[in-house]
Design an enzyme around this catalytic site. Structure first.
Site, PDB file in Angstrom:
ATOM      1  N   ASP A 217       0.826  -1.206   0.000  1.00 20.03           N
ATOM      2  CA  ASP A 217       0.000   0.000   0.000  1.00 20.03           C
ATOM      3  C   ASP A 217       0.863   1.260   0.000  1.00 20.03           C
ATOM      4  O   ASP A 217       1.900   1.320   0.639  1.00 20.03           O
ATOM      5  CB  ASP A 217      -0.901  -0.011   1.239  1.00 20.03           C
TER       6      ASP A 217
ATOM      7  N   GLU B   6       1.200  -0.537  -5.156  1.00 18.64           N
ATOM      8  CA  GLU B   6       0.225   0.511  -5.427  1.00 18.64           C
ATOM      9  C   GLU B   6       1.034   1.803  -5.577  1.00 18.64           C
ATOM     10  O   GLU B   6       1.337   2.480  -4.600  1.00 18.64           O
ATOM     11  CB  GLU B   6      -0.791   0.632  -4.287  1.00 18.64           C
TER      12      GLU B   6
END
Length: 746
Positions: free
Chosen positions: A426, A479
């Site tokens: 993330d 990401e």
């Protein structure tokens, strides 16, 4: 296991049996009872002295204490503020137990201060170097089983924690009534590691570390390497000993020989707490998910699930992205073996498991990692680097080797201990740039004057290199929303080393295109074609993730223009175009239902929609997409190469039609044709890569999708010259707002 070892090797005194206890200065005893003694084992436990053995025990609330063994029972005398002392009439350290009386009958207890450290020199060296790739085997809580000298079983738990700036560390737990005074921990040399083996403590025991900082304040902290934790709102760590037996040997063996970039990957993203809920609003257990979620995903044909963070987090509204226990599966669903069961069942059903992982920042809760030993230990001490302004959380100190070790060992932990097949990392962009979400004057440049976070880059390369080396067949996914070069380039070629990168550009551009009314789309074709300019610069995943259906963005269905019929048709056409586009695909839960309402983590999906034919049709379409996708190697075997894709017509602006071909050696070609206008088109001449028989394998037409199966399309006729660069053509009919797939006859 080997028998428990005494603190000092047995040695026979030169003469006689002493009668006076081994002396300890009063100031050292004061230091001990204040919790400031770095080596309490030097005072407590057994010590040979003048031909006898002195035993000291720290039992502040006891009324009587004695030592019991083959030599009989020797009462101890209260010496100083809870310290008891006595002399055993033996010349070497014996096997013994403590008899401790409080208000009632005495308890027979093992003495924790007669055991040697449970960490060796190699462990401590690797911790100091920041290179302990299995850090969880050294630090944290570990149940251990020994055999005493008389053959009795001794079970206990060893505790070890890294707190280099602490003046003292105590263990507080169920077993000592949360009075840490009688369990001070010892510091092992200059490693910063504090350790203690406590007999009688087993799996399920709740505990915390009480840490005395240099400022003189005690702080109660959860264990950074705890394997289990109490359910929120409780905050203690819990001892856990796994007894799980895996049944996924076939999957694990095949995984080690698989290259994910050239394998099918169709991912169903799940927030476990809101996928399904009980009528009273409570979450399902790991066991229930291991039955129902597995069956559901298998029926839909997804190759993988991606689970939003399953690491322990206190606030459900963070969706798991503000972590407090990086090594503990979320206790809301049960114990860690329950999570093992879920992964195992998914593997046995042929489904891979990817976890969302958050190494960029961590929660601010005072009982967790923040200022762990009274100093900014895990967080960067520079507020311009250590505080995330956008998310209100601490940023890890990537410049400290021990912190990088904590994180990359955590990545390995999930892959090795829980058999997960990948980690989606993330917020990589927030890690890479020093000026991320910061205004001018709020950030300081790196040593070269640039905005790149060089220490974070080093960490990501170190993490990826370690994971890929230790666990063949797993995949890491970034990401990353910027144009940082080489995200999926190998680390030995100066890349970040990820296996895949989320294609955020494709996601934004394609959704922007779909938001236009069909009559206006002819002027925006570049929003659907630009992604093919850079499609092979990285290994991409096409994400329609939770971020696109929350915080006022609305559901994917509601992003589509037009009336109800057009919204559903747009959705079906878009999904089929997405599955045909180069790159792996990820779909957030609920999209397959044609979810109308925006996602909320506090309630389950709108499963009642499946009672409506038009929504059940979207569900069937996703199943058909996955089925044909898995059967068609042309759609995935060359995702990483431009050889696997060719435009047929990228700019039929008059009709809002896109057509392209997917191919891979050894697999039949597949042609995808999308009509993003609201009217049907008949007799559209489409170029094909070869003459001969072709079959229609997908057609998203019809208000209620019923599934097309494999139909007859017919012969594609060869032409003199070329048609849009292809040697054959056919005149096809295209449904309004529909996508059609054609596959070469086998």
């Amino acid at each position: 296991m080997t028998p428990p070892a005494p603190t000092e090797p047995p040695t026979r005194a030169a003469t006689g049996t002493g009668t006076s206890p081994r002396p300890v200065p009063r100031e050292e005893l004061d230091q001990l009872v204040r919790g400031e003694h770095g080596h309490p084992h030097a005072v407590l436990g057994p010590h040979v002295h003048e031909g006898a053995v002195t035993v000291r025990a720290l039992k502040p609330l006891a009324a009587r204490v004695a030592v019991v063994g083959e030599f009989g029972e020797v009462p101890l005398t209260h010496e100083h503020e809870g310290v008891w002392v006595g002399v055993l009439p033996v010349a070497e350290v014996p096997d013994y137990r403590l008899s401790v009386a409080y208000d009632g009958d005495p308890l027979l207890l093992e003495d924790p201060f007669r055991f040697l450290p449970t960490l060796g020199e190699v462990d401590l060296h690797l911790v100091n170097e920041g290179r302990h790739e299995q850090l969880w085997t050294a630090l944290g809580a570990h149940v251990r089983h020994y055999e005493g000298a008389d053959g009795r079983a001794i079970e206990g738990t060893s505790f070890a924690v890294w707190a280099p700036s602490a003046r003292g560390v105590r263990l507080k737990c169920d077993a000592n009534g949360w009075d840490g005074r009688e369990h001070p921990m010892r510091q092992l040399g200059t490693s910063g590691v504090w350790e203690l083996f406590v007999p009688g403590v087993g799996s399920g025991t709740a505990y915390k570390f009480a840490i005395l900082g240099q400022d003189g304040h005690w702080r109660e902290k959860a264990d950074p390497l705890a394997r289990w934790a109490e359910p929120p709102a409780s905050t203690a760590s819990k001892v856990f000993e796994s007894d799980y037996t895996w049944g996924d040997d076939a999957w694990m063996s095949a995984r080690a020989d698989t290259a994910p970039v050239s394998a099918p990957m169709s991912v169903y993203e799940v927030h476990l707490a809101s996928w399904r809920r009980h009528y009273d609003g409570s979450t399902w257990s790991w066991d229930q998910l291991a039955t129902d979620l597995v069956a559901y995903v298998q029926d839909l044909g997804f190759t993988h699930v991606e689970l939003m963070p399953v690491m322990q987090h206190p606030f459900g509204g963070s969706w798991g992205y503000h972590v407090t226990s990086y090594f503990a599966p979320d206790s809301r669903f049960g114990d860690p073996d329950g999570f093992r069961l879920l992964v195992d069942r998914l593997h046995q059903a042929g489904i891979g498991v990817i976890l969302d992982w958050v190494p960029g920042h961590f929660a601010t809760d005072e009982w967790a990692l923040a200022r762990f030993d009274g100093t900014p230990l895990y967080e960067d001490p520079n507020p311009q680097r250590g505080w995330h302004q956008e998310w209100g959380s601490h940023i890890f100190n990537f410049g400290r080797p021990e912190v990088r070790n904590f994180l990359f060992a955590n990545a390995v932990y999930w892959c090795e201990e829980f058999h997960v097949d990948g980690l989606r990392v993330d917020g990589v962009a927030s890690m890479l740039y020093l000026d991320y979400s910061r205004k001018e004057g709020e950030w300081s440049p790196n040593k070269y004057g640039g905005r790149e976070n060089l220490e974070a880059v080093q960490f990501l390369q170190e993490m990826n290199a370690t994971v890929y080396r230790r666990v063949p067949g797993v995949v890491t996914i970034a990401e990353e929303s910027t144009s940082w070069p080489g995200v999926t380039k190998p680390t030995d070629a100066d890349g970040l080393g990820f296996g895949f990168k989320w294609n955020m550009g494709w996601m934004h551009d394609s959704l922007t295109y779909m938001a236009h009314e069909p009559v206006h789309r002819a002027y925006h074709h570049g929003e659907m074609t630009f992604s093919l300019v850079y499609a092979w610069s990285e290994n991409f995943v096409l994400p329609i993730s939770h971020d696109e259906v929350v915080h006022g963005k609305g559901s994917l269905l509601r992003k589509m223009p037009g009336d109800r019929w057009q919204q559903l048709a747009n959705l079906r056409a878009y999904l089929a175009f997405m599955w045909g586009h180069p790159g792996k695909q990820l779909l957030f839960m609920g999209v397959e239902l044609g979810q109308e309402s925006e996602w909320a983590e506090s309630r389950e999906l709108d499963w009642w929609l499946l009672e409506h034919p038009e929504h059940a049709g979207v569900h069937r379409l996703v199943r058909d997409l996955n089925r044909v996708y898995a059967e068609s190697g042309a759609l995935w075997a060359q995702d990483h190469s431009p050889d696997g894709f060719a435009w047929i017509d990228a700019n039929d602006a008059g009709r809002n039609v896109f057509s392209f071909v997917r191919r891979a050696p050894g697999h039949p070609d597949l042609v995808c044709v999308s009509n993003f206008s609201a009217v049907p088109h008949h007799g559209v001449r489409v170029g094909f890569p070869a003459a001969g028989e072709w079959a229609e394998v997908l057609n998203t037409d019809a208000e209620t999708y019923t599934g097309s199966g494999v139909g007859n399309f017919g012969s594609v006729t060869a032409v003199d010259g070329e048609h849009h660069g292809h040697p054959a053509y056919a005149d096809v009919s295209l449904p309004p707002l529909g996508t059609v797939w054609f596959r070469a006859a086998r």
